[in-house]
Design an enzyme around this catalytic site. Sequence first.
Site, PDB file in Angstrom:
ATOM      1  N   LYS A 277       0.838  -1.200   0.000  1.00 11.15           N
ATOM      2  CA  LYS A 277       0.000   0.000   0.000  1.00 11.15           C
ATOM      3  C   LYS A 277       0.873   1.249   0.000  1.00 11.15           C
ATOM      4  CE  LYS A 277      -3.719  -2.073   2.756  1.00 11.15           C
ATOM      5  NZ  LYS A 277      -4.889  -1.872   1.896  1.00 11.15           N
ATOM      6  N   ARG A 351     -10.487 -11.557   1.746  1.00  7.66           N
ATOM      7  CA  ARG A 351     -11.327 -12.629   1.188  1.00  7.66           C
ATOM      8  C   ARG A 351     -10.618 -13.971   1.247  1.00  7.66           C
ATOM      9  NH1 ARG A 351     -11.577  -9.277  -4.287  1.00  7.66           N
ATOM     10  NH2 ARG A 351     -11.393  -7.677  -2.693  1.00  7.66           N
TER      11      ARG A 351
HETATM   12 MG    MG Z   1      -5.607  -5.627   1.819  1.00 11.30          MG
END
Ligand code: MG
Length: 495
Positions: A277, A351
């Site tokens: 990120k 997920r």
């Molecule tokens: Mg993530």
Amino acid sequence: MEFLVKSTRPETLKTATLVVAIGEGRKLGDAAKAVDQASNGALTAVLKRGDIAGKPGQTLLLHSLPGLKAERVLLVGCGKGDLSDRQLRKLVASVHGVLKGLGGSDALLALGELKVKGRDTYSKTRLIVETLADGSYLFEQFKSQKADPRALKKITLVVDKAELAAAERGVQHGRAIASGVAFTKDLGNLPPNLCHPSYLAEEAKTLGKAYKNLKVEILDEKKLKELGAGAFLAVAQGSEQPPRMIVMHYQGGKKDEKPFALVGKGITFDTGGISIKPAAGMDEMKYDMCGAASVFGTLKAVLELQLPINLVCLLACAENMPSGRATRPGDIVTTMSGQTVEILNTDAEGRLVLCDTLTYAERFKPQAVIDIATLTGACIVALGSNVSGLMGNNDTLIKQILKAGESADDRAWQLPLYDEYQEQLDSPFADIANIGGPKAGTITAGCFLSRFAKNFHWAHLDIAGTAWISGGKDKGGTGRPVPMLTQYLLDRAKV
Ligand code: MG
Ligand code: ZN
């Protein structure tokens, strides 16, 4: 904060501060009338001078009125007609703001005449209690300077005798929900160097020791390997912190009654992994375990209320880090269900831990499964921070959750899981890809999970926008969606 309910004439009670309502156009409410009479028209005199118009949330503090046992009287404007939930919350917060600045340690709220759209005494009382508790939340364990210990400690709600039972129930439920919310906020706010998967496992064990009808089971790496949780393990493999699947069984119903299941995403820190990120705001990725934290909070409320239901809580806890051992984009893993997944982006890790946990949930033959996850940034784009995203495979369950959200003033909004979206997850190399491209990212995340939820009624809550307040001095966990989930379970328990 301690909450009590009393049905006595408010003007006769001893308190640091008595709070009474003034309607728009300087109208005295019932309690205010009684105070006015007892004090020889002191309120009428003040209102004549024009100091408070009675608009919702306006306040005016009066000291040393004659004929009263209260040291102060706080007038609060309550407008005219029914208030909305939001207006009620703002009004209560503004009263609380004044009270917090005063010297007294208790207050008496005589706001029985306050009417809220669509709410009876029970649910109005609950909302007041939850708002006050929320406003008194502090997270100061890492501050060397703590808040003033003399601060407001006890709030008594004064109601009519006829409303007493309903108000007491509202306080009881509000207290339990507030305690769950505070627990969820605490876990979310903890720094990620302390709050890792093993820490959460210890929290679960502590809870298990405190309650006789809660059994806790911790599945470690070895056990997860035996179970074939290849997707779950892939997320954790770049981290020094071992993953944990935490399973908590609450038995409040009959032994053979099918449980409800709550599944929480517990990524205790999400760097994104190799698909790393950007640096700005990355500290907030400690909140990527708020799904798990909200399951803890809901369980806390259920435990305090000892709801007559069975509940299984499954927390998928791991840390997502880049390292020489970390999962690469392009890696293919086999999930517990046997389906293979091509990991195109290691930042779509939620997920991956959830899919194996959903498969594991099957063995409990649940009546319904709700997973809660800070899953997609796309959900914040779509819905902002006011409502959670909701998807699922069963209309009745979806309706129940939407309704619970309305009643608890902690709402969700449904997004569609049409077959067309499923095609975005096609992979040339594996059964499914773990991302579906830039369009409808919240929905394709839901589609991914749906492949692992075929054998039960299932709903998915994306709380990426609602679980914490981002940036600035107000940064912090919100405790959502504990009120919604607790309401859902209260409704199922029919209490
Ligand atoms: Mg993530
Ligand atoms: Zn994440």
